[in-house]
Design an enzyme around this catalytic site. Structure first.
Site, PDB file in Angstrom:
ATOM      1  N   ASP A 128       0.835  -1.208   0.000  1.00 31.38           N
ATOM      2  CA  ASP A 128       0.000   0.000   0.000  1.00 31.38           C
ATOM      3  C   ASP A 128       0.873   1.264   0.000  1.00 31.38           C
ATOM      4  O   ASP A 128       0.359   2.381  -0.050  1.00 31.38           O
ATOM      5  CB  ASP A 128      -1.024  -0.009   1.143  1.00 31.38           C
ATOM      6  CG  ASP A 128      -0.387  -0.005   2.523  1.00 31.38           C
ATOM      7  OD1 ASP A 128       0.853  -0.067   2.617  1.00 31.38           O
ATOM      8  OD2 ASP A 128      -1.146   0.062   3.513  1.00 31.38           O
ATOM      9  N   SER A 129       2.205   1.072   0.008  1.00 25.80           N
ATOM     10  CA  SER A 129       3.112   2.203  -0.223  1.00 25.80           C
ATOM     11  C   SER A 129       2.844   2.817  -1.595  1.00 25.80           C
ATOM     12  O   SER A 129       3.314   3.914  -1.889  1.00 25.80           O
ATOM     13  CB  SER A 129       4.574   1.759  -0.122  1.00 25.80           C
ATOM     14  OG  SER A 129       4.794   0.572  -0.874  1.00 25.80           O
ATOM     15  N   ASP A 146      -1.282  -6.434  -0.456  1.00 21.24           N
ATOM     16  CA  ASP A 146      -1.397  -5.755   0.843  1.00 21.24           C
ATOM     17  C   ASP A 146      -2.861  -5.372   1.079  1.00 21.24           C
ATOM     18  O   ASP A 146      -3.473  -4.691   0.230  1.00 21.24           O
ATOM     19  CB  ASP A 146      -0.549  -4.475   0.771  1.00 21.24           C
ATOM     20  CG  ASP A 146       0.148  -4.152   2.062  1.00 21.24           C
ATOM     21  OD1 ASP A 146      -0.056  -4.873   3.054  1.00 21.24           O
ATOM     22  OD2 ASP A 146       0.918  -3.170   2.066  1.00 21.24           O
ATOM     23  N   LYS A 163      -1.119  -9.585   2.981  1.00 21.08           N
ATOM     24  CA  LYS A 163      -0.412  -9.058   4.153  1.00 21.08           C
ATOM     25  C   LYS A 163      -1.335  -8.116   4.903  1.00 21.08           C
ATOM     26  O   LYS A 163      -2.106  -7.370   4.291  1.00 21.08           O
ATOM     27  CB  LYS A 163       0.856  -8.314   3.717  1.00 21.08           C
ATOM     28  CG  LYS A 163       1.605  -7.697   4.897  1.00 21.08           C
ATOM     29  CD  LYS A 163       2.973  -7.172   4.499  1.00 21.08           C
ATOM     30  CE  LYS A 163       2.951  -5.783   3.905  1.00 21.08           C
ATOM     31  NZ  LYS A 163       2.397  -4.737   4.789  1.00 21.08           N
ATOM     32  N   GLU A 197      -1.442  -5.522   8.663  1.00 24.88           N
ATOM     33  CA  GLU A 197      -0.621  -4.915   9.718  1.00 24.88           C
ATOM     34  C   GLU A 197      -1.157  -5.249  11.116  1.00 24.88           C
ATOM     35  O   GLU A 197      -2.376  -5.206  11.352  1.00 24.88           O
ATOM     36  CB  GLU A 197      -0.578  -3.382   9.528  1.00 24.88           C
ATOM     37  CG  GLU A 197       0.142  -2.982   8.252  1.00 24.88           C
ATOM     38  CD  GLU A 197       0.350  -1.469   8.106  1.00 24.88           C
ATOM     39  OE1 GLU A 197       0.053  -0.707   9.054  1.00 24.88           O
ATOM     40  OE2 GLU A 197       0.816  -1.064   7.025  1.00 24.88           O
ATOM     41  N   GLU A 238       9.142  -4.086  10.461  1.00 23.66           N
ATOM     42  CA  GLU A 238       9.471  -2.767   9.906  1.00 23.66           C
ATOM     43  C   GLU A 238      10.034  -1.848  10.985  1.00 23.66           C
ATOM     44  O   GLU A 238       9.385  -1.611  12.021  1.00 23.66           O
ATOM     45  CB  GLU A 238       8.215  -2.130   9.268  1.00 23.66           C
ATOM     46  CG  GLU A 238       8.529  -0.749   8.681  1.00 23.66           C
ATOM     47  CD  GLU A 238       7.477  -0.202   7.728  1.00 23.66           C
ATOM     48  OE1 GLU A 238       6.510  -0.926   7.406  1.00 23.66           O
ATOM     49  OE2 GLU A 238       7.647   0.958   7.308  1.00 23.66           O
TER      50      GLU A 238
END
Ligand code: KIV
Length: 255
Positions: free
Chosen positions: A41-42, A80, A108, A110, A172
């Site tokens: 999602d960057s 993501d 993925k 978070e 991270e």
């Protein structure tokens, strides 16, 4: 490479991961032999120009996952789950399936969300966890796990994620000794970004490592190519040549 083979790389050799958002870049990575591609999602920052990842939608992720899947048919692709797409178990299942339909092989998410991870794993969806700095919810982008209590939380979350059945955990921006401890404590792959050399593998945002953003080089990244300069120079030359009537030449023209 199949996910089973990738999982068995722990302790054998380091696992290589990069982000990608488009078909051409994904094709280059596929050909170069990267182990996994993360459609991160960057993309909110590096492709869509937002300040952070908080405005990225499922539609954004689906479109870019489809593009990457078209470009990299031989590579394991991780989709993501963007912010708010896995707030409930139902949302998580629905949206994870959408990413798989778009061409991802795993998803993925978070943080440590036991119910969500359990439900996804029970449905046979491979899940990558993400601990340490969590950009979707972080108010300040800084290293996590320097305080003892925070470090203990990260270690405990990693162990719980492993028990829940994730195949890997992204770490991270945490101190390298904590990443080493986590890597030794769990049997699944740790993939670091700003987490030092002891992780089982590394991931970088491709635009960072290709030097696309002039003057932006986060401490954890390394510039492997200065594409900002290369592309800028090519565009300046093109502008000059068009203005001077040097391009196109006869060989670029049809008769
Ligand atoms: O979106 C992303 O690029 C990521 C990496 C930083 C791991 O989540």
């Amino acid at each position: 490479m199949e996910l089973g083979e990738i999982k068995r790389l722990k302790g054998v050799r380091k696992v290589t991961v990069l982000t990608a958002y488009d078909a051409q870049t994904a094709k280059i990575m596929d050909t170069a032999g990267i182990d996994m591609i993360l459609v991160g999602d960057s993309l909110g920052m590096v492709v869509l120009g937002y300040e952070d990842t908080k405005q990225v939608t499922m539609e954004d992720m689906i479109r870019h996952t489809e593009a990457v899947a078209r470009g990299a048919p031989h590579t394991h692709i991780i989709g993501d789950l963007p912010i708010n797409s896995y707030d409930t178990v139902e949302d998580a299942l629905r949206n994870a399936r959408r990413l798989l339909e778009a061409g991802a092989h795993s998803v993925k998410l978070e943080g440590n969300k036991p119910e969500v991870v359990r439900a996804l794993v029970n449905e046979g969806i491979p899940v990558m966890g993400h601990l340490g700095l969590l950009p979707q919810t972080a108010e300040v982008m800084k290293v996590r796990g320097k305080k003892r209590s925070e470090a203990e939380r990260i270690l405990a979350d990693a162990k719980e994620l492993e028990e829940l059945g994730v195949f890997s955990v992204v770490l991270e921006c945490i101190p390298l000794n904590l990443a080493k401890q986590v890597t030794q404590a769990i049997g699944v792959l740790t993939i670091g970004i700003g987490a030092g050399v002891h992780c089982d593998g590394q991931v970088l945002v491709v635009n960072d490592m290709l030097g696309m953003d002039e003057g932006y080089s986060p401490k954890h990244s390394k510039i492997y190519a200065n594409l900002n300069d290369v592309i800028g120079e090519a565009i300046r030359t093109y502008i000059e040549e068009v203005k001077a009537g040097k391009f196109p030449k006869d060989k670029h023209s049809f008769h």
